[in-house]
Write a protein that holds these residues in place. Sequence first.
Motif, mmCIF file in Angstrom:
data_model
loop_
_atom_site.group_PDB
_atom_site.id
_atom_site.type_symbol
_atom_site.label_atom_id
_atom_site.label_comp_id
_atom_site.label_asym_id
_atom_site.label_seq_id
_atom_site.Cartn_x
_atom_site.Cartn_y
_atom_site.Cartn_z
ATOM 1 N N SER A 1 0.805 -1.008 0.033
ATOM 2 C CA SER A 1 0.108 -0.087 0.077
ATOM 3 C C SER A 1 0.986 1.321 0.083
ATOM 4 C CB SER A 1 -1.068 0.106 1.152
ATOM 5 O OG SER A 1 -1.649 1.038 1.160
ATOM 6 N N LEU B 1 2.600 1.783 -3.272
ATOM 7 C CA LEU B 1 1.681 1.979 -4.275
ATOM 8 C C LEU B 1 1.381 3.534 -4.163
ATOM 9 C CD1 LEU B 1 -1.632 -0.157 -4.815
ATOM 10 C CD2 LEU B 1 -0.103 0.850 -6.608
ATOM 11 N N ARG B 2 1.280 3.954 -2.879
ATOM 12 C CA ARG B 2 1.188 5.589 -2.595
ATOM 13 C C ARG B 2 2.476 6.308 -2.981
ATOM 14 N NH1 ARG B 2 -2.093 4.102 1.775
ATOM 15 N NH2 ARG B 2 -0.380 3.919 3.116
ATOM 16 N N TRP C 1 -4.397 -8.255 -4.152
ATOM 17 C CA TRP C 1 -5.639 -8.433 -3.403
ATOM 18 C C TRP C 1 -5.736 -8.112 -2.028
ATOM 19 C CZ3 TRP C 1 -9.388 -7.444 -6.488
ATOM 20 C CH2 TRP C 1 -9.541 -7.852 -8.041
ATOM 21 N N ASP C 2 -4.125 -8.518 -1.639
ATOM 22 C CA ASP C 2 -4.315 -8.071 -0.185
ATOM 23 C C ASP C 2 -3.960 -6.815 0.215
ATOM 24 O OD1 ASP C 2 -4.891 -10.879 -0.006
ATOM 25 O OD2 ASP C 2 -2.602 -11.446 -0.384
ATOM 26 N N VAL C 3 -3.823 -6.154 -0.643
ATOM 27 C CA VAL C 3 -3.431 -4.428 -0.218
ATOM 28 C C VAL C 3 -4.398 -4.160 0.720
ATOM 29 C CG1 VAL C 3 -3.109 -2.324 -1.045
ATOM 30 C CG2 VAL C 3 -2.007 -4.030 -2.182
ATOM 31 N N PRO D 1 -5.385 -0.796 3.382
ATOM 32 C CA PRO D 1 -5.104 0.866 3.405
ATOM 33 C C PRO D 1 -4.104 1.261 4.322
ATOM 34 C CG PRO D 1 -7.523 0.356 3.967
ATOM 35 C CD PRO D 1 -6.866 -1.121 3.695
ATOM 36 N N ALA E 1 -6.917 -5.950 -10.678
ATOM 37 C CA ALA E 1 -6.207 -6.168 -9.093
ATOM 38 C C ALA E 1 -5.696 -4.714 -8.705
ATOM 39 C CB ALA E 1 -5.173 -7.123 -9.268
ATOM 40 N N ALA F 1 -8.420 -2.244 -7.735
ATOM 41 C CA ALA F 1 -8.965 -2.426 -6.373
ATOM 42 C C ALA F 1 -7.656 -1.989 -5.270
ATOM 43 C CB ALA F 1 -9.082 -4.001 -6.066
ATOM 44 N N ALA F 2 -6.356 -2.331 -5.709
ATOM 45 C CA ALA F 2 -5.329 -1.865 -4.652
ATOM 46 C C ALA F 2 -5.383 -0.595 -4.651
ATOM 47 C CB ALA F 2 -4.155 -2.637 -5.063
ATOM 48 N N LEU F 3 -5.407 0.150 -5.829
ATOM 49 C CA LEU F 3 -5.478 1.768 -5.385
ATOM 50 C C LEU F 3 -6.542 2.363 -4.760
ATOM 51 C CD1 LEU F 3 -4.409 2.657 -9.165
ATOM 52 C CD2 LEU F 3 -3.145 3.357 -7.208
ATOM 53 N N ALA F 4 -7.626 1.609 -4.988
ATOM 54 C CA ALA F 4 -8.876 2.040 -4.226
ATOM 55 C C ALA F 4 -8.644 1.968 -2.720
ATOM 56 C CB ALA F 4 -10.061 1.299 -4.839
ATOM 57 N N ARG F 5 -8.041 0.952 -2.431
ATOM 58 C CA ARG F 5 -7.712 0.687 -0.931
ATOM 59 C C ARG F 5 -6.577 1.762 -0.304
ATOM 60 N NH1 ARG F 5 -9.199 -4.516 -2.159
ATOM 61 N NH2 ARG F 5 -7.071 -5.242 -2.681
ATOM 62 N N ALA F 6 -5.466 1.884 -1.300
ATOM 63 C CA ALA F 6 -4.374 2.611 -0.811
ATOM 64 C C ALA F 6 -4.696 3.986 -0.737
ATOM 65 C CB ALA F 6 -3.427 2.359 -1.834
ATOM 66 N N LEU F 7 -5.602 4.516 -1.551
ATOM 67 C CA LEU F 7 -5.855 5.923 -1.605
ATOM 68 C C LEU F 7 -7.376 6.114 -0.922
ATOM 69 C CD1 LEU F 7 -4.548 6.682 -5.103
ATOM 70 C CD2 LEU F 7 -3.626 7.271 -3.115
ATOM 71 N N PRO F 8 -7.448 6.239 0.264
ATOM 72 C CA PRO F 8 -8.735 6.445 0.636
ATOM 73 C C PRO F 8 -9.116 7.918 0.850
ATOM 74 C CG PRO F 8 -7.126 5.913 2.533
ATOM 75 C CD PRO F 8 -6.378 5.883 1.153
#
Lengths: 195, 143
Positions: free
Chosen positions: A122, A125-126, A191-193, A195, B16, B19-26
């Motif tokens: 995560s 990615l950021r 899929w396991d990322v 926040p 994937a 979905a990961a970006l959606a979770r990483a960028l709240p």
Amino acid sequence: MEIDPAAPDNDILVLLQGCELEHAFALLFERYEGKVYRLCCSMLRDATQAEDAAQESWVRVSTALASYDRRASLSTWIYAITRNRCLTAIERRRYLVSMSTADIEAEITALEVGQVDPEDLSALLRELVEFLPERYRRVLTLFYYEDRSVSEVAKMLAMPEGTVKTLLYRARAALGEQLRRRGLDDPSAWWDVQP
Amino acid sequence: MKPEELSTQTTSFDTALDAALARALPPPVPTAEFRVRLRAALARAGDHESMESRRGRLERERREGLAELENGYLQLRRRTLGTLIGGAFAAGAGVALLFPWLKATLGEHSMLALAGLGGVVGLVIGVSACLGRSVLDDPIARL
């Protein structure tokens, strides 16, 4: 001027027509507080500066609300005010921040993507998003902040929807390329990322 | 990305990543102090606004006062000019009527008497104008 009952923010327009400015502002704030702040965040990349810009935007909205002339929709008008405040903040920051070349190099080194814990996908990615070109990063972050709504991002950044889609596609392609280069192209890992 | 916005070429990697970006960028949320600071800023802006409107009113009143004064000054100049021209014509007419009688009464001294009379009338008008002017208000004080 006639108010279209189907127009967005029709209730606020009715209040404005009746000169109920305080009530109109309260409704407007309730509806757009989050969006204005998120737009500031995506443009300024700094929570404190985003709050300052959002605050300045709302003060401007409150003082100019009486003279709102309905040439643009309320949301377009508010987003334009917010974007202008953010651009002013960016300009101000350019004048204030004067770093030597060595400072800049040190800063870049500190931000090296390689220093991020490879397990923390995560954070990785950021970081990768932060390294994207400005236009890509702005559209990509707003897209996810606004629950993946292309039309809302287009309105907030005053861009055609097609441009937003193109920028999104390119941003995601650039991210994908970076991940593939790091050997992180196995979808199951993503899929396991968290926040 | 929403299913309808995904291109036909979307791979499982893209899905994937999305979905990961959606979770990483709240979506970011402003701090609790934000509303407090904003309320204070809005109150300050309100004060500033009332000061602005007060300043606007004073400036408008000053402009109106100046316009009124200028209007009065122009009227005074027109009246003075009118009085002077009218007085000159009246004096001319008076002399034209009086001169034959003066000439018949005083003979060769009639011109001297006419000039003396003119001088006395001029002196009286001048002195009364000077006295009247000194009691006029200072126009600057009206601003």
